[in-house]
Design a protein around this motif. Structure first.
Motif, mmCIF file in Angstrom:
data_model
loop_
_atom_site.group_PDB
_atom_site.id
_atom_site.type_symbol
_atom_site.label_atom_id
_atom_site.label_comp_id
_atom_site.label_asym_id
_atom_site.label_seq_id
_atom_site.Cartn_x
_atom_site.Cartn_y
_atom_site.Cartn_z
ATOM 1 N N PRO A 27 -11.728 36.179 51.135
ATOM 2 C CA PRO A 27 -10.617 36.896 51.776
ATOM 3 C C PRO A 27 -9.475 35.938 52.102
ATOM 4 C CG PRO A 27 -12.720 37.450 52.792
ATOM 5 C CD PRO A 27 -12.984 36.302 51.877
ATOM 6 N N ALA A 28 -8.256 36.329 51.728
ATOM 7 C CA ALA A 28 -7.086 35.461 51.947
ATOM 8 C C ALA A 28 -5.952 36.284 52.528
ATOM 9 C CB ALA A 28 -6.657 34.823 50.633
ATOM 10 N N LEU A 29 -5.394 35.765 53.602
ATOM 11 C CA LEU A 29 -4.281 36.435 54.276
ATOM 12 C C LEU A 29 -3.040 35.567 54.148
ATOM 13 C CD1 LEU A 29 -3.103 38.603 56.220
ATOM 14 C CD2 LEU A 29 -3.895 37.162 58.094
ATOM 15 N N ASP A 30 -1.990 36.128 53.589
ATOM 16 C CA ASP A 30 -0.723 35.405 53.457
ATOM 17 C C ASP A 30 0.142 35.721 54.670
ATOM 18 O OD1 ASP A 30 1.517 34.068 52.640
ATOM 19 O OD2 ASP A 30 2.065 35.491 51.062
ATOM 20 N N VAL A 42 -9.540 32.500 54.449
ATOM 21 C CA VAL A 42 -8.376 31.619 54.321
ATOM 22 C C VAL A 42 -7.127 32.357 54.756
ATOM 23 C CG1 VAL A 42 -6.940 30.302 52.706
ATOM 24 C CG2 VAL A 42 -9.425 30.361 52.398
ATOM 25 N N PHE A 43 -6.265 31.668 55.527
ATOM 26 C CA PHE A 43 -4.929 32.214 55.740
ATOM 27 C C PHE A 43 -3.906 31.150 55.376
ATOM 28 C CE2 PHE A 43 -5.650 30.197 59.792
ATOM 29 C CZ PHE A 43 -4.394 29.787 60.240
ATOM 30 N N ILE A 44 -2.804 31.607 54.806
ATOM 31 C CA ILE A 44 -1.823 30.715 54.190
ATOM 32 C C ILE A 44 -0.555 30.693 55.027
ATOM 33 C CG2 ILE A 44 -0.458 30.279 52.110
ATOM 34 C CD1 ILE A 44 -2.659 31.966 50.623
ATOM 35 N N LEU A 45 -0.162 29.488 55.437
ATOM 36 C CA LEU A 45 1.062 29.314 56.217
ATOM 37 C C LEU A 45 2.201 28.831 55.323
ATOM 38 C CD1 LEU A 45 -0.148 27.558 59.498
ATOM 39 C CD2 LEU A 45 0.549 29.934 59.206
ATOM 40 N N PRO A 46 3.392 29.394 55.512
ATOM 41 C CA PRO A 46 4.541 28.958 54.706
ATOM 42 C C PRO A 46 5.179 27.694 55.268
ATOM 43 C CG PRO A 46 5.218 30.674 56.208
ATOM 44 C CD PRO A 46 3.731 30.489 56.417
ATOM 45 N N LEU A 47 6.131 27.148 54.511
ATOM 46 C CA LEU A 47 6.960 26.057 55.018
ATOM 47 C C LEU A 47 7.877 26.662 56.075
ATOM 48 C CD1 LEU A 47 7.955 24.404 51.606
ATOM 49 C CD2 LEU A 47 6.087 23.750 53.133
ATOM 50 N N SER A 48 7.585 26.407 57.327
ATOM 51 C CA SER A 48 8.267 27.121 58.417
ATOM 52 C C SER A 48 9.769 26.866 58.438
ATOM 53 C CB SER A 48 7.642 26.742 59.759
ATOM 54 O OG SER A 48 7.539 25.336 59.890
ATOM 55 N N HIS A 49 10.205 25.652 58.090
ATOM 56 C CA HIS A 49 11.629 25.339 58.169
ATOM 57 C C HIS A 49 12.418 25.937 57.007
ATOM 58 C CE1 HIS A 49 10.219 22.384 55.318
ATOM 59 N NE2 HIS A 49 11.442 21.990 55.050
ATOM 60 N N ARG A 50 11.719 26.537 56.024
ATOM 61 C CA ARG A 50 12.403 27.133 54.882
ATOM 62 C C ARG A 50 12.377 28.663 54.920
ATOM 63 N NH1 ARG A 50 12.897 23.757 50.550
ATOM 64 N NH2 ARG A 50 14.428 25.273 49.838
ATOM 65 N N LEU A 92 3.188 34.682 55.153
ATOM 66 C CA LEU A 92 4.617 34.661 54.850
ATOM 67 C C LEU A 92 5.334 35.961 55.226
ATOM 68 C CD1 LEU A 92 7.150 33.333 53.650
ATOM 69 C CD2 LEU A 92 6.374 34.079 51.386
ATOM 70 N N PRO A 93 4.823 37.155 54.839
ATOM 71 C CA PRO A 93 5.540 38.388 55.205
ATOM 72 C C PRO A 93 5.681 38.579 56.711
ATOM 73 C CG PRO A 93 3.904 38.815 53.498
ATOM 74 C CD PRO A 93 3.651 37.422 53.999
ATOM 75 N N VAL A 94 4.697 38.090 57.475
ATOM 76 C CA VAL A 94 4.760 38.226 58.934
ATOM 77 C C VAL A 94 5.791 37.269 59.520
ATOM 78 C CG1 VAL A 94 3.455 38.047 61.085
ATOM 79 C CG2 VAL A 94 2.350 38.951 59.015
ATOM 80 N N LEU A 95 5.658 35.990 59.162
ATOM 81 C CA LEU A 95 6.518 34.968 59.763
ATOM 82 C C LEU A 95 7.950 35.031 59.247
ATOM 83 C CD1 LEU A 95 3.986 31.992 59.698
ATOM 84 C CD2 LEU A 95 4.596 33.451 61.631
ATOM 85 N N ASN A 96 8.143 35.579 58.063
ATOM 86 C CA ASN A 96 9.490 35.628 57.486
ATOM 87 C C ASN A 96 10.378 36.664 58.173
ATOM 88 O OD1 ASN A 96 11.086 34.205 55.727
ATOM 89 N ND2 ASN A 96 10.618 35.456 53.941
ATOM 90 N N GLN A 97 9.839 37.376 59.138
ATOM 91 C CA GLN A 97 10.639 38.320 59.916
ATOM 92 C C GLN A 97 11.434 37.612 61.014
ATOM 93 O OE1 GLN A 97 8.382 41.954 61.110
ATOM 94 N NE2 GLN A 97 6.675 40.983 60.022
ATOM 95 N N VAL A 139 -3.159 33.611 46.855
ATOM 96 C CA VAL A 139 -3.912 34.788 47.279
ATOM 97 C C VAL A 139 -4.739 35.333 46.120
ATOM 98 C CG1 VAL A 139 -3.709 37.189 48.044
ATOM 99 C CG2 VAL A 139 -2.311 35.424 49.124
ATOM 100 N N ASP A 140 -4.129 35.430 44.954
ATOM 101 C CA ASP A 140 -4.833 35.935 43.768
ATOM 102 C C ASP A 140 -6.020 35.047 43.411
ATOM 103 O OD1 ASP A 140 -2.988 37.961 43.639
ATOM 104 O OD2 ASP A 140 -1.791 37.037 42.037
ATOM 105 N N TYR A 141 -5.827 33.736 43.528
ATOM 106 C CA TYR A 141 -6.908 32.813 43.173
ATOM 107 C C TYR A 141 -8.092 32.978 44.124
ATOM 108 C CZ TYR A 141 -9.523 28.560 42.312
ATOM 109 O OH TYR A 141 -10.537 27.677 42.036
ATOM 110 N N PHE A 142 -7.823 32.963 45.431
ATOM 111 C CA PHE A 142 -8.915 33.106 46.399
ATOM 112 C C PHE A 142 -9.597 34.468 46.246
ATOM 113 C CE2 PHE A 142 -6.511 29.823 48.906
ATOM 114 C CZ PHE A 142 -7.525 28.888 48.945
ATOM 115 N N THR A 143 -8.805 35.508 46.067
ATOM 116 C CA THR A 143 -9.362 36.848 45.934
ATOM 117 C C THR A 143 -10.249 36.959 44.696
ATOM 118 O OG1 THR A 143 -7.399 37.764 47.018
ATOM 119 C CG2 THR A 143 -8.796 39.303 45.818
#
Length: 337
Positions: free
Chosen positions: A312-315, A280-288, A317-322, A303-307
């Motif tokens: 395996p879960a990849l967030d 699973v990979f998790i996408l944020p609300l892009s406009h926010r 947010l840290p990547v796209l929030n740059q 992430v904690d729930y899937f783990t």
């Protein structure tokens, strides 16, 4: 020459009512000038013809030239984009043909998700993330192996969709792994009816109004202009405000528990008789995106729930929030990445 004639024939057939309207407007103008020719008449006719010319040019532009998606899905400009750029396979997905049989040398990855996986706003199909990732993995294969990606993403899909899609559709193609895109509105299908705002009804309310509905249903330019003005002046018509509503759902304990149950059913579907690894990979609300992104804690909870269930879960947010949102979104009218 044949192509030019074909295009001309299509234009005349598609634009015939506007051509008839322009013709009769011109004839009526000539009659008015013949009956009463003075400065006021000339001014009114000049103004009328100028407005008519602007409208006709706008209609031609939005009907034949404008080529962009919008957050509002069910409008003519967006449907025209889909008709131009989306090729469907025989099973109703935006991908090459899906084969039931599988070569022993093949590794097959199935992608499930919503419009982000579908590639909404991306006209070049090889530019979508499943194809890009597939190409990288394919280069890592040994000479006697191959890898194929199956994209089963569709606009509007949510977690509830995957509960049925995995056992009924995905597993029949014998994937070696399933990659699930999770977007921060996936909780929407787990909402009891009393919590659901009638947002779509507000956005598309013009379709039920006799005169306004008829005009907008027959004009690309008028409909697009109406949608833009409505979202500018009314929060009830702003798609961004509707997406923001999902924040409240993740904060509601009752809805959150219902949603976790849905996620558990998804995981169970991959661990039945046919066991397939789920990623699973998790996408944020892009406009926010930005320093004040409102759902950082929800990302971590997911992430904690899937783990905790060994998924395996990849967030992302840290990547796209740059990046500033406008740099990674399709457009300011389309929040898709």
């Amino acid at each position: 020459m044949v192509e030019i004639m074909s295009r001309l024939t299509y234009f005349i057939a598609d634009f015939k009512y506007y051509l008839i309207f322009v013709f009769f407007s011109f004839v009526i103008g000539l009659i008015i000038l013949f009956l009463k020719r003075n400065k006021l008449t000339l001014l009114l006719l000049a103004t009328s013809y100028s407005l008519l010319a602007i409208f006709i040019l706008g209609e031609i532009y939005y009907r034949y030239i404008f080529d962009a998606t919008d957050n509002v899905y069910d409008i003519k400009t967006t449907r025209r984009w889909i008709n131009r750029h989306v090729v469907w396979n025989s099973t109703g997905y935006r991908d090459d043909h899906f084969f039931l049989d599988k070569d022993a040398r093949e590794t097959r990855i199935a992608f499930i998700g919503d419009s982000y996986t579908f590639g909404y706003g991306i006209s070049n199909m090889p530019s979508r993330y499943p194809e890009l990732l597939g190409n990288q993995l394919r280069r890592a294969c040994s000479p006697d192996k191959t890898l194929k990606t199956y994209n089963l993403g569709l606009p509007g899909n949510q977690s509830q969709t995957y509960v049925k899609q995995i056992p009924l559709e995905v597993l029949r193609y014998h994937p070696d792994a399933i990659i699930m895109e999770y977007y921060l509105d996936d909780i929407g299908a787990d909402v009891p009816p009393e919590f659901i705002p009638d947002f779509a009804k507000a956005v598309y309310s013009y379709k039920t109004k006799p005169i306004l509905g008829w005009l907008l249903n027959h004009s690309y330019a008028l409909e697009y202009g109406y949608i833009r003005l409505a979202s500018l002046f009314s929060p009830r018509h702003d798609w961004g405000q509707f997406i923001n509503y999902n924040e409240t759902l993740y904060r509601n304990p009752q809805i959150w528990e219902l949603h976790l149950s849905t996620l558990q059913h998804i995981i169970a579907a991959t661990r039945g008789a046919t066991k397939v690894p789920l990623i699973v990979f998790i996408l944020p609300l892009s406009h926010r995106l930005g320093p004040n992104y409102p759902l950082t804690d929800v990302h971590q909870k997911l992430v904690d729930y899937f783990t905790s269930l060994k998924v395996p879960a990849l967030d992302m947010l840290p990547v796209l929030n740059q990046y500033p949102p406008e740099q990674i979104m399709v457009s300011k009218r389309d929040f898709h990445l």
